[in-house]
Design an enzyme around this catalytic site. Structure first.
Site, PDB file in Angstrom:
ATOM      1  N   CYS A 137      61.155  33.008  25.169  1.00  0.00           N
ATOM      2  CA  CYS A 137      61.215  34.470  25.145  1.00  0.00           C
ATOM      3  C   CYS A 137      62.646  35.000  25.096  1.00  0.00           C
ATOM      4  CB  CYS A 137      60.478  35.049  26.340  1.00  0.00           C
ATOM      5  SG  CYS A 137      58.718  34.707  26.249  1.00  0.00           S
ATOM      6  N   HIS A 187      62.682  42.271  27.320  1.00  0.00           N
ATOM      7  CA  HIS A 187      61.552  41.442  26.907  1.00  0.00           C
ATOM      8  C   HIS A 187      60.243  41.999  27.489  1.00  0.00           C
ATOM      9  CE1 HIS A 187      59.052  38.155  25.934  1.00  0.00           C
ATOM     10  NE2 HIS A 187      58.937  37.711  27.173  1.00  0.00           N
ATOM     11  N   ASN A 194      52.855  40.121  24.846  1.00  0.00           N
ATOM     12  CA  ASN A 194      54.089  39.336  24.826  1.00  0.00           C
ATOM     13  C   ASN A 194      54.144  38.517  23.539  1.00  0.00           C
ATOM     14  OD1 ASN A 194      56.164  37.524  25.174  1.00  0.00           O
ATOM     15  ND2 ASN A 194      55.584  36.904  27.251  1.00  0.00           N
TER      16      ASN A 194
HETATM   17  N1  ACO Z   1      41.520  38.445  34.727  1.00  0.00           N
HETATM   18  C1  ACO Z   1      41.087  38.506  36.004  1.00  0.00           C
HETATM   19  N2  ACO Z   1      41.650  37.803  36.997  1.00  0.00           N
HETATM   20  C2  ACO Z   1      42.700  37.015  36.689  1.00  0.00           C
HETATM   21  C3  ACO Z   1      43.201  36.902  35.382  1.00  0.00           C
HETATM   22  C4  ACO Z   1      42.559  37.660  34.372  1.00  0.00           C
HETATM   23  N3  ACO Z   1      42.969  37.636  33.085  1.00  0.00           N
HETATM   24  N4  ACO Z   1      44.245  36.050  35.396  1.00  0.00           N
HETATM   25  C5  ACO Z   1      44.398  35.633  36.640  1.00  0.00           C
HETATM   26  N5  ACO Z   1      43.458  36.209  37.446  1.00  0.00           N
HETATM   27  C6  ACO Z   1      43.262  36.043  38.870  1.00  0.00           C
HETATM   28  C7  ACO Z   1      43.735  34.700  39.399  1.00  0.00           C
HETATM   29  O1  ACO Z   1      42.761  33.705  39.244  1.00  0.00           O
HETATM   30  C8  ACO Z   1      43.983  35.030  40.849  1.00  0.00           C
HETATM   31  O2  ACO Z   1      42.778  35.025  41.531  1.00  0.00           O
HETATM   32  P1  ACO Z   1      42.692  34.476  43.046  1.00  0.00           P
HETATM   33  O3  ACO Z   1      43.595  35.376  43.833  1.00  0.00           O
HETATM   34  O4  ACO Z   1      41.252  34.595  43.361  1.00  0.00           O
HETATM   35  O5  ACO Z   1      43.212  33.060  42.984  1.00  0.00           O
HETATM   36  C9  ACO Z   1      44.487  36.477  40.813  1.00  0.00           C
HETATM   37  O6  ACO Z   1      44.039  37.018  39.547  1.00  0.00           O
HETATM   38  C10 ACO Z   1      45.989  36.593  40.883  1.00  0.00           C
HETATM   39  O7  ACO Z   1      46.577  35.644  39.996  1.00  0.00           O
HETATM   40  P2  ACO Z   1      48.118  35.608  39.712  1.00  0.00           P
HETATM   41  O8  ACO Z   1      48.432  34.487  38.773  1.00  0.00           O
HETATM   42  O9  ACO Z   1      48.859  35.651  41.015  1.00  0.00           O
HETATM   43  O10 ACO Z   1      48.270  37.003  38.969  1.00  0.00           O
HETATM   44  P3  ACO Z   1      49.566  37.822  38.707  1.00  0.00           P
HETATM   45  O11 ACO Z   1      49.423  39.150  39.283  1.00  0.00           O
HETATM   46  O12 ACO Z   1      50.800  37.031  39.026  1.00  0.00           O
HETATM   47  O13 ACO Z   1      49.498  38.010  37.131  1.00  0.00           O
HETATM   48  C11 ACO Z   1      50.638  37.092  35.205  1.00  0.00           C
HETATM   49  C12 ACO Z   1      49.548  36.873  36.272  1.00  0.00           C
HETATM   50  C13 ACO Z   1      50.221  38.285  34.383  1.00  0.00           C
HETATM   51  C14 ACO Z   1      50.709  35.845  34.347  1.00  0.00           C
HETATM   52  C15 ACO Z   1      51.983  37.365  35.901  1.00  0.00           C
HETATM   53  O14 ACO Z   1      52.223  36.385  36.884  1.00  0.00           O
HETATM   54  C16 ACO Z   1      53.167  37.355  34.950  1.00  0.00           C
HETATM   55  O15 ACO Z   1      53.331  38.254  34.174  1.00  0.00           O
HETATM   56  N6  ACO Z   1      54.068  36.356  35.079  1.00  0.00           N
HETATM   57  C17 ACO Z   1      55.341  36.325  34.337  1.00  0.00           C
HETATM   58  C18 ACO Z   1      55.151  36.072  32.863  1.00  0.00           C
HETATM   59  C19 ACO Z   1      56.495  35.894  32.194  1.00  0.00           C
HETATM   60  O16 ACO Z   1      57.412  36.675  32.353  1.00  0.00           O
HETATM   61  N7  ACO Z   1      56.667  34.806  31.425  1.00  0.00           N
HETATM   62  C20 ACO Z   1      57.956  34.489  30.836  1.00  0.00           C
HETATM   63  C21 ACO Z   1      57.965  34.727  29.400  1.00  0.00           C
HETATM   64  S1  ACO Z   1      56.739  33.837  28.520  1.00  0.00           S
HETATM   65  C22 ACO Z   1      57.544  32.616  27.532  1.00  0.00           C
HETATM   66  O17 ACO Z   1      58.670  32.319  27.715  1.00  0.00           O
HETATM   67  C23 ACO Z   1      56.729  31.890  26.453  1.00  0.00           C
END
Ligand code: ACO
Length: 331
Positions: A116, A256, A286
């Site tokens: 990214c 980003h 993204n």
């Molecule tokens: N729908 C419903 N529930 C979901 C989903 C979904 N699509 N995805 C995850 N959940 C659930 C999980 O199972 C978890 O449930 P639990 O509490 O019962 O275990 C709960 O939601 C929370 O999960 P988290 O992974 O903690 O969710 P979070 O709020 O962190 O969101 C996300 C996940 C969107 C991936 C976030 O962590 C994020 O944006 N991370 C950073 C991404 C990023 O910047 N990446 C770098 C660039 S990408 C690259 O370089 C290719």
């Protein structure tokens, strides 16, 4: 020889026609529009169909927009850089194919893999090539077909990513406008949190790796989120300090588009106003190396000569940074 600054002089872009909405994803995995919207800010993303068109298809379309808009003779392009985590093939480079297809027959070209942050790294490379005095026209493209590496049974990654391409032309600038400064970093320990495990030299493709779904992108979202916010904010602060700037001097932050909550956290952390942040994540998700140039593509008409822009990105590797650039033209 006087060193010249390298400025962006044109912007192009391409997003596929096919729209994948949150409602569509509700039919594919256990998720909801409400979860995706509140946790990521994304409403829809574009998907390249058929995938076999390859990342070059989008990169070529974005590059051709610039060639046509600026009425450039493609044989005068010196260099084509494609930042991508999803090249057409592991060997050879997507940039080689793009250069040939757009008629850049006097150019050399190469790909950059910075996930990214690929476009941010590409800006550094493009500007350095121009400032060397040896090259006059460098085409930088950020393009990714994320749908080719996403596991559409994994709800935590498949809702985030989309496909697209954005391109910019870098040229020398006599007024000192363009790329001014940057802070770029890597931390290889980050690969545990964001990776495609198989298909490289450590774990070549086999029927076992395919059965274990190891050719898809795996992300541990929560730690990546935390590193993304703190490292982008630190890089922005450092580049502001290095240039005796405060956040009030900045016209726009081109960040980003990984998660709307990351953008909100950066804005809060740096006390930036909502008007300073360029945002289009709700429509594209993204798109990895394409998010920064797609922001420029969408907001080009708002940008004015001499305005101060701060670019920032964070991605797999880990890779991250912040770049200070002054805008060089009015549309
Ligand atoms: N729908 C419903 N529930 C979901 C989903 C979904 N699509 N995805 C995850 N959940 C659930 C999980 O199972 C978890 O449930 P639990 O509490 O019962 O275990 C709960 O939601 C929370 O999960 P988290 O992974 O903690 O969710 P979070 O709020 O962190 O969101 C996300 C996940 C969107 C991936 C976030 O962590 C994020 O944006 N991370 C950073 C991404 C990023 O910047 N990446 C770098 C660039 S990408 C690259 O370089 C290719």
């Amino acid at each position: 020889m006087t060193t010249k600054t390298a400025a962006i002089t044109a912007v192009g872009g391409y997003v596929p026609e096919h729209v994948l909405t949150n409602a569509d994803l509700e039919q594919m995995v256990d998720t909801s529009d409400e979860w995706i919207t509140t946790r990521t800010g994304i409403k829809e993303r574009r998907i390249l169909k058929p995938t076999s068109l390859g990342t070059s298809f989008m990169a070529i379309a974005a590059a051709r927009e610039i060639v046509q808009k600026k009425n450039i003779d493609p044989t005068t392009i010196d260099l084509v850089i494609v930042s991508t985590a999803t090249p057409d093939m592991p060997v050879s480079s997507t940039a080689s194919f793009v250069a040939t297809e757009i008629g850049a027959t006097n150019a050399f070209g190469y790909d950059i893999q910075g996930a990214c942050s690929g476009f941010l790294y590409g800006m550094s490379a493009a500007a350095a090539h121009i400032s060397s005095g040896r090259y006059q026209k460098v085409l930088l493209i950020g393009a990714d077909t994320m749908s080719s590496i996403i596991d559409y049974t994994d709800r935590s990654t498949c809702v985030i990513f989309g496909d697209g391409a954005g391109a910019v032309l870098f040229e020398p600038n006599d007024e000192g406008l363009g790329l001014q400064d940057e802070v770029l970093r890597v931390d290889g320990k980050g690969r545990e949190f964001l990776k495609i495990e198989a298909g490289g030299s450590m774990l070549p493709a086999s029927s076992e790796t395919i059965d274990a779904r190891k050719h898809f992108l795996h992300q541990e979202g929560r730690p990546v989120f935390k590193f993304a916010v703190s490292n982008m904010a630190a890089a922005i602060n450092q580049v502001l300090d290095q240039n005796n700037l405060t956040k009030d001097d900045i016209d726009y932050v081109v960040a980003h588009q990984a998660n709307k909550r990351i953008l909100d956290a950066i804005a809060k952390n740096l006390d930036l106003s909502y008007e300073q942040m360029l945002v289009n994540i709700e429509r594209y998700g993204n798109t990895t190396a394409a998010t920064l140039p797609l922001l420029l593509w969408d907001y080009e008409s708002k940008l004015k000569k001499n305005q101060k822009l701060l670019f920032t990105a964070f991605g797999g590797g880990f890779t991250w940074g912040a770049t200070y650039l002054t805008w060089a033209y009015n549309t």
